[in-house]
Design a protein around this motif. Structure first.
Motif, PDB file in Angstrom:
ATOM      1  N   ARG A   1       0.939  -1.232  -0.140  1.00  0.00           N
ATOM      2  CA  ARG A   1       0.312   0.147   0.128  1.00  0.00           C
ATOM      3  C   ARG A   1       0.800   1.218  -0.055  1.00  0.00           C
ATOM      4  NH1 ARG A   1      -3.363  -0.592   4.957  1.00  0.00           N
ATOM      5  NH2 ARG A   1      -2.905  -2.877   4.936  1.00  0.00           N
ATOM      6  N   GLU A   2       2.071   1.013   0.624  1.00  0.00           N
ATOM      7  CA  GLU A   2       2.957   2.288   0.738  1.00  0.00           C
ATOM      8  C   GLU A   2       3.493   2.681  -0.445  1.00  0.00           C
ATOM      9  OE1 GLU A   2       5.227   1.832   4.027  1.00  0.00           O
ATOM     10  OE2 GLU A   2       3.832   1.854   5.536  1.00  0.00           O
ATOM     11  N   CYS A   3       3.617   1.531  -1.352  1.00  0.00           N
ATOM     12  CA  CYS A   3       4.447   1.639  -2.521  1.00  0.00           C
ATOM     13  C   CYS A   3       3.854   2.179  -4.112  1.00  0.00           C
ATOM     14  CB  CYS A   3       5.245   0.441  -2.800  1.00  0.00           C
ATOM     15  SG  CYS A   3       6.532   0.249  -1.571  1.00  0.00           S
ATOM     16  N   LYS A   4       2.330   2.174  -3.713  1.00  0.00           N
ATOM     17  CA  LYS A   4       1.680   2.546  -5.036  1.00  0.00           C
ATOM     18  C   LYS A   4       2.018   3.987  -5.331  1.00  0.00           C
ATOM     19  CE  LYS A   4      -2.326  -0.413  -3.864  1.00  0.00           C
ATOM     20  NZ  LYS A   4      -3.624  -0.433  -3.521  1.00  0.00           N
ATOM     21  N   PRO A   5       2.188   4.213  -6.689  1.00  0.00           N
ATOM     22  CA  PRO A   5       2.500   5.314  -7.144  1.00  0.00           C
ATOM     23  C   PRO A   5       1.080   6.476  -7.135  1.00  0.00           C
ATOM     24  CG  PRO A   5       1.913   3.802  -9.114  1.00  0.00           C
ATOM     25  CD  PRO A   5       1.943   3.128  -7.508  1.00  0.00           C
ATOM     26  N   ALA A   6       1.571   7.900  -6.945  1.00  0.00           N
ATOM     27  CA  ALA A   6       0.565   8.812  -6.693  1.00  0.00           C
ATOM     28  C   ALA A   6      -0.216   8.826  -7.967  1.00  0.00           C
ATOM     29  CB  ALA A   6       1.267  10.024  -6.282  1.00  0.00           C
ATOM     30  N   PRO A   7      -1.745   9.306  -7.883  1.00  0.00           N
ATOM     31  CA  PRO A   7      -2.413   9.279  -9.071  1.00  0.00           C
ATOM     32  C   PRO A   7      -1.678  10.415  -9.886  1.00  0.00           C
ATOM     33  CG  PRO A   7      -3.587  10.073  -7.199  1.00  0.00           C
ATOM     34  CD  PRO A   7      -2.306   9.510  -6.697  1.00  0.00           C
ATOM     35  N   ILE A   8      -2.000  10.273 -11.219  1.00  0.00           N
ATOM     36  CA  ILE A   8      -1.500  11.452 -12.431  1.00  0.00           C
ATOM     37  C   ILE A   8      -2.687  12.212 -12.613  1.00  0.00           C
ATOM     38  CG2 ILE A   8      -0.697  11.922 -14.554  1.00  0.00           C
ATOM     39  CD1 ILE A   8       0.677   8.885 -14.173  1.00  0.00           C
ATOM     40  N   LEU A   9      -2.560  13.524 -11.955  1.00  0.00           N
ATOM     41  CA  LEU A   9      -3.534  14.514 -12.418  1.00  0.00           C
ATOM     42  C   LEU A   9      -3.128  15.445 -13.314  1.00  0.00           C
ATOM     43  CD1 LEU A   9      -4.290  15.108  -8.318  1.00  0.00           C
ATOM     44  CD2 LEU A   9      -5.440  13.993 -10.142  1.00  0.00           C
ATOM     45  N   LYS A  10      -3.903  15.856 -14.163  1.00  0.00           N
ATOM     46  CA  LYS A  10      -3.536  16.834 -15.424  1.00  0.00           C
ATOM     47  C   LYS A  10      -3.492  18.016 -14.592  1.00  0.00           C
ATOM     48  CE  LYS A  10      -5.299  14.108 -19.363  1.00  0.00           C
ATOM     49  NZ  LYS A  10      -6.271  14.489 -20.379  1.00  0.00           N
ATOM     50  N   PRO A  11      -2.925  19.254 -15.073  1.00  0.00           N
ATOM     51  CA  PRO A  11      -2.997  20.725 -14.574  1.00  0.00           C
ATOM     52  C   PRO A  11      -4.301  21.140 -14.724  1.00  0.00           C
ATOM     53  CG  PRO A  11      -1.142  20.361 -16.475  1.00  0.00           C
ATOM     54  CD  PRO A  11      -2.080  19.139 -16.334  1.00  0.00           C
ATOM     55  N   CYS A  12      -4.474  22.216 -13.776  1.00  0.00           N
ATOM     56  CA  CYS A  12      -5.861  22.726 -13.622  1.00  0.00           C
ATOM     57  C   CYS A  12      -6.280  23.056 -15.203  1.00  0.00           C
ATOM     58  CB  CYS A  12      -5.690  23.808 -12.897  1.00  0.00           C
ATOM     59  SG  CYS A  12      -7.479  24.776 -12.532  1.00  0.00           S
ATOM     60  N   PRO A  13      -7.619  22.854 -15.413  1.00  0.00           N
ATOM     61  CA  PRO A  13      -8.083  23.071 -16.686  1.00  0.00           C
ATOM     62  C   PRO A  13      -8.612  24.718 -16.917  1.00  0.00           C
ATOM     63  CG  PRO A  13      -9.746  22.018 -15.601  1.00  0.00           C
ATOM     64  CD  PRO A  13      -8.739  22.038 -14.683  1.00  0.00           C
ATOM     65  N   PHE A  14      -8.543  25.420 -15.760  1.00  0.00           N
ATOM     66  CA  PHE A  14      -9.075  26.744 -15.653  1.00  0.00           C
ATOM     67  C   PHE A  14      -7.710  27.698 -15.867  1.00  0.00           C
ATOM     68  CE2 PHE A  14     -12.224  24.340 -13.513  1.00  0.00           C
ATOM     69  CZ  PHE A  14     -13.295  24.445 -14.415  1.00  0.00           C
ATOM     70  N   CYS A  15      -6.562  27.413 -14.901  1.00  0.00           N
ATOM     71  CA  CYS A  15      -5.451  28.187 -14.836  1.00  0.00           C
ATOM     72  C   CYS A  15      -4.270  27.554 -15.180  1.00  0.00           C
ATOM     73  CB  CYS A  15      -5.278  28.843 -13.258  1.00  0.00           C
ATOM     74  SG  CYS A  15      -4.750  27.544 -11.896  1.00  0.00           S
ATOM     75  N   GLY A  16      -4.187  26.394 -15.558  1.00  0.00           N
ATOM     76  CA  GLY A  16      -3.062  25.536 -15.974  1.00  0.00           C
ATOM     77  C   GLY A  16      -2.218  25.303 -14.975  1.00  0.00           C
ATOM     78  N   SER A  17      -2.249  25.585 -13.718  1.00  0.00           N
ATOM     79  CA  SER A  17      -1.393  25.229 -12.519  1.00  0.00           C
ATOM     80  C   SER A  17      -1.214  23.680 -12.356  1.00  0.00           C
ATOM     81  CB  SER A  17      -2.100  25.532 -11.177  1.00  0.00           C
ATOM     82  OG  SER A  17      -1.100  25.256 -10.162  1.00  0.00           O
ATOM     83  N   GLU A  18       0.054  23.269 -11.852  1.00  0.00           N
ATOM     84  CA  GLU A  18       0.042  21.802 -11.647  1.00  0.00           C
ATOM     85  C   GLU A  18       0.092  21.445 -10.236  1.00  0.00           C
ATOM     86  OE1 GLU A  18       3.655  20.387 -13.774  1.00  0.00           O
ATOM     87  OE2 GLU A  18       2.821  20.992 -15.778  1.00  0.00           O
ATOM     88  N   ASN A  19      -0.276  22.628  -9.512  1.00  0.00           N
ATOM     89  CA  ASN A  19      -0.442  22.597  -8.024  1.00  0.00           C
ATOM     90  C   ASN A  19      -1.736  21.935  -7.653  1.00  0.00           C
ATOM     91  OD1 ASN A  19       0.326  22.605  -5.154  1.00  0.00           O
ATOM     92  ND2 ASN A  19       0.027  24.900  -5.186  1.00  0.00           N
ATOM     93  N   VAL A  20      -2.190  20.761  -7.928  1.00  0.00           N
ATOM     94  CA  VAL A  20      -3.408  20.101  -7.775  1.00  0.00           C
ATOM     95  C   VAL A  20      -3.256  18.973  -6.912  1.00  0.00           C
ATOM     96  CG1 VAL A  20      -4.330  20.775  -9.890  1.00  0.00           C
ATOM     97  CG2 VAL A  20      -3.141  18.713  -9.676  1.00  0.00           C
ATOM     98  N   ALA A  21      -4.159  18.669  -6.151  1.00  0.00           N
ATOM     99  CA  ALA A  21      -4.211  17.597  -5.242  1.00  0.00           C
ATOM    100  C   ALA A  21      -5.312  16.791  -5.153  1.00  0.00           C
ATOM    101  CB  ALA A  21      -3.701  17.934  -3.861  1.00  0.00           C
ATOM    102  N   LEU A  22      -5.391  15.384  -4.691  1.00  0.00           N
ATOM    103  CA  LEU A  22      -6.421  14.635  -4.430  1.00  0.00           C
ATOM    104  C   LEU A  22      -6.699  14.680  -2.786  1.00  0.00           C
ATOM    105  CD1 LEU A  22      -8.518  12.480  -5.636  1.00  0.00           C
ATOM    106  CD2 LEU A  22      -6.790  10.764  -5.040  1.00  0.00           C
TER     107      LEU A  22
END
Length: 72
Positions: A7-28
């Motif tokens: 469980r600890e070794c699962k890769p983080a989900p890949i999230l696209k940049p914000c569709p509104f501002c383009g920021s890659e500072n997004v989180a689940l």
């Protein structure tokens, strides 16, 4: 032991940049009710998929909803 480590070794989900501002500072994240959301923490944006219409019971659904783009 192996179950905990797997469980600890699962890769983080890949999230696209914000569709509104383009920021890659997004989180689940998951709220206190157990609903999942993806949020943008870009400067002055803070777009999110958490309101009643878009609240997701599964994190995979929140990721798919966030990553969906009209042009694709």
């Amino acid at each position: 032991w192996n179950e905990i480590n797997s469980r600890e070794c699962k890769p983080a989900p890949i999230l696209k940049p914000c569709p509104f501002c383009g920021s890659e500072n997004v989180a689940l994240s998951q709220d206190e009710r157990g609903s999942w959301a993806v949020e943008c923490y870009g400067y002055a944006c803070h777009a999110y998929v958490t309101n009643a219409k878009w609240r997701c019971e599964r994190k995979e659904d929140a990721i798919a909803l966030w990553n969906r783009r009209v042009s694709e």
